[in-house]
Design an enzyme around this catalytic site. Structure first.
Site, PDB file in Angstrom:
ATOM      1  CG  LEU A  28      -1.813  -1.200   1.249  1.00 61.77           C
ATOM      2  CD1 LEU A  28      -2.824  -0.992   2.410  1.00 61.77           C
ATOM      3  CD2 LEU A  28      -2.340  -1.711   0.202  1.00 61.77           C
ATOM      4  NE  ARG A  62       1.994  12.117  10.254  1.00 62.10           N
ATOM      5  CZ  ARG A  62       2.019  11.367  11.027  1.00 62.10           C
ATOM      6  NH1 ARG A  62       2.582  11.018  12.435  1.00 62.10           N
ATOM      7  NH2 ARG A  62       1.341   9.862  10.692  1.00 62.10           N
ATOM      8  N   GLY A 117      -1.377   1.228  17.485  1.00 61.18           N
ATOM      9  CA  GLY A 117      -2.565   0.548  17.681  1.00 61.18           C
ATOM     10  C   GLY A 117      -2.344  -0.578  18.600  1.00 61.18           C
ATOM     11  CG  ASN A 147      -1.961  -4.016  14.225  1.00 62.86           C
ATOM     12  OD1 ASN A 147      -1.227  -5.106  13.455  1.00 62.86           O
ATOM     13  ND2 ASN A 147      -2.972  -3.579  13.474  1.00 62.86           N
ATOM     14  CG  ASN A 191       4.292   8.007   9.849  1.00 62.11           C
ATOM     15  OD1 ASN A 191       3.397   7.741   8.766  1.00 62.11           O
ATOM     16  ND2 ASN A 191       4.399   7.285  10.745  1.00 62.11           N
ATOM     17  CG  ASN A 235      56.140  11.448 -14.906  1.00 58.39           C
ATOM     18  OD1 ASN A 235      56.051  10.808 -13.866  1.00 58.39           O
ATOM     19  ND2 ASN A 235      56.400  12.599 -14.820  1.00 58.39           N
ATOM     20  CB  SER A 268      55.988  20.524 -14.332  1.00 59.84           C
ATOM     21  OG  SER A 268      56.461  19.419 -13.786  1.00 59.84           O
TER      22      SER A 268
END
Length: 449
Positions: A3, A10, A134, A164, A223, A372, A400
């Site tokens: 479900l 919320r 519940g 429950n 929730n 390199n 470099s």
């Protein structure tokens, strides 16, 4: 049946609640996987206007039942019942916002129901403080005879209370015959819990309603954002424990975040502050971290990744990366390569035993073996309109601060001097220097070795 059609107000989000991510997957995916792992013969998701986005996600893997208005859990089950196949005898009802439920718990619920033969089997858990959950009403013989909502419970509960979870298994024929008898609540909804009292009052050869206990964390529903964070914490603890029991060392589990689909080889060590996301795979004997983020990437055996970020990258065995390197999507690193601090590679291959020890950028390129790449080298792959490719052969030395203006190629064994700007391809074995780079004689060996 899963479900999913509740409003989820919320969460205060435009994203459907069950699509909020947890441990690398939308919440609903964890629930569907649990049902699949319990060998459910058929999976039906009830969706409504607030969960319409699930239609495109699951249209080929599960069946979808449309609940046009969120009129409660009883109505959600009623709209899904007509989709059941003729072979289905038991209906398991679970919720898309319970991401911690697992396959073994669902399988146990079903096996108990089938073995004991009730009308209804309820998944329950015990709490010292039942809070909003519940509760049950019990008869003189201790059997469940109904439910009590938290707001209606006036009893003075001093002991642990069985509550429950909402998840349950019904005999299909009984459910089809009684779902239409649920009364409309004052809130204008039909609640599935109303069936508990009906089942308990039925003439049945055995106990018509049984409780199947489960660990409390498995029944945790989400929730709001605070409960989402708590569910994620619990799920990540479960994931970390699974890896540790499989031979992975996690130095500080509390600061280590591993998504559910991540795979890690034994004898790998995860240092504090790491995040392993998505479909990442890490080999055996690696050291990851501290502070590394690895997302949808594959890392071979015996690698070290220190304080670096990898996204959709593939790394061979024996590679060292970092600290503070960034491998972006499409990066492929060969066996034994070395990538140092502040190096970035994107949509490019760095060949076996090649080194890029210091800051620089290689993008849209193929770099051969034993190359390199010096500090500050930049592959200039974008001309303002299009991306261009760079090809670097085996055994190349890139000095470099060299700038490689793509498209360009450096032949095998060639070299560039420091600060060169290479605008044309370089022949194999040639040496280039300058701005723009020009061919210069290669220094000859004096034979001294």
């Amino acid at each position: 049946m899963v479900l999913t059609a509740g409003r989820g107000t919320r969460m205060r989000s435009s994203l459907p609640k069950v699509l909020h991510p947890i441990a690398g997957l939308p919440m609903i995916d964890h629930v569907v996987r649990a049902a699949q792992g319990a060998n459910a013969a058929q999976i039906i998701l009830t969706i409504g206007p607030t969960s319409e986005a699930l239609r495109s996600r699951y249209d080929s893997t599960v069946e979808l039942a449309w609940q046009p208005e969120p009129l409660g859990t009883g109505d959600a089950v009623a709209v899904a019942l007509p989709l059941l196949g003729p072979h289905i005898e038991w209906v398991l009802v679970i919720y898309g916002d319970h991401p911690l439920i697992d396959s073994s718990t669902l399988a146990n619920l079903m096996s108990r129901a089938i073995a004991e033969g009730p009308i209804l089997a309820l998944l329950t858990f015990d709490l010292a403080d039942p809070g909003p959950y519940g509760r049950f009403r019990f008869g003189p013989d201790g059997r469940i005879i109904g439910t009590v909502e938290a707001v209606d419970d006036t009893s003075d509960r001093q002991a642990v209370t069985t509550v429950n979870s909402g998840m349950c298994a019904y005999r299909r024929d009984w459910l089809e015959g009684h779902i239409g008898r649920l009364p409309l609540s004052p809130k204008g909804e039909y609640y599935l819990t109303g069936l508990v009292e009906m089942a308990a009052a039925s003439r049945w050869p055995v106990n018509p309603v049984i409780a199947v206990p489960a660990p409390v964390e498995l029944a945790l529903g989400v929730n709001d954002r605070a409960e989402l964070a708590e569910a994620e914490r619990l799920l990540r603890e479960r994931i970390n424990r699974r890896h540790m029991l499989a031979g992975v060392s996690i130095v500080d589990p509390a600061s280590t975040f591993i998504d559910v689909d991540v795979e890690i080889g034994n004898d790998t060590r995860i240092e504090p502050g790491c995040m392993l996301r998505g479909s990442t795979g890490v080999g055996s004997g690696c050291v990851i971290g501290p502070g590394s983020v690895i997302e949808d990437s594959i890392i071979g055996d015996d690698c070290r990744v220190m304080s670096s970020w990898l996204e959709q990258a593939r790394v061979g065995a024996g590679v060292t990366i970092g600290p503070y390197a960034h491998l972006r999507p499409g990066a492929i690193v060969g066996t034994g390569a070395r990538i140092g601090n502040f190096a970035e590679i994107k949509n490019a291959t760095l060949g076996s035993q090649s080194h890029m020890h210091h800051f620089g950028y290689v993008g849209d390129a193929h770099v051969g073996a034993r190359v390199n790449i010096g500090a500050g080298v930049v592959v200039c792959n974008y001309d303002g309109r299009e991306k261009h490719h760079t090809e670097i052969g085996d055994d190349v030395f890139v000095g470099s601060d060299t700038l490689l203006i793509a498209p360009v190629a450096l032949g095998a064994g060639s070299s560039t001097g420091a600060g060169s700007v290479v605008t044309r391809s370089v022949a194999p074995g040639a040496a280039v220097r300058g701005v723009p780079a020009r061919v210069v004689p290669r220094p000859e060996s004096d034979g001294s070795g």
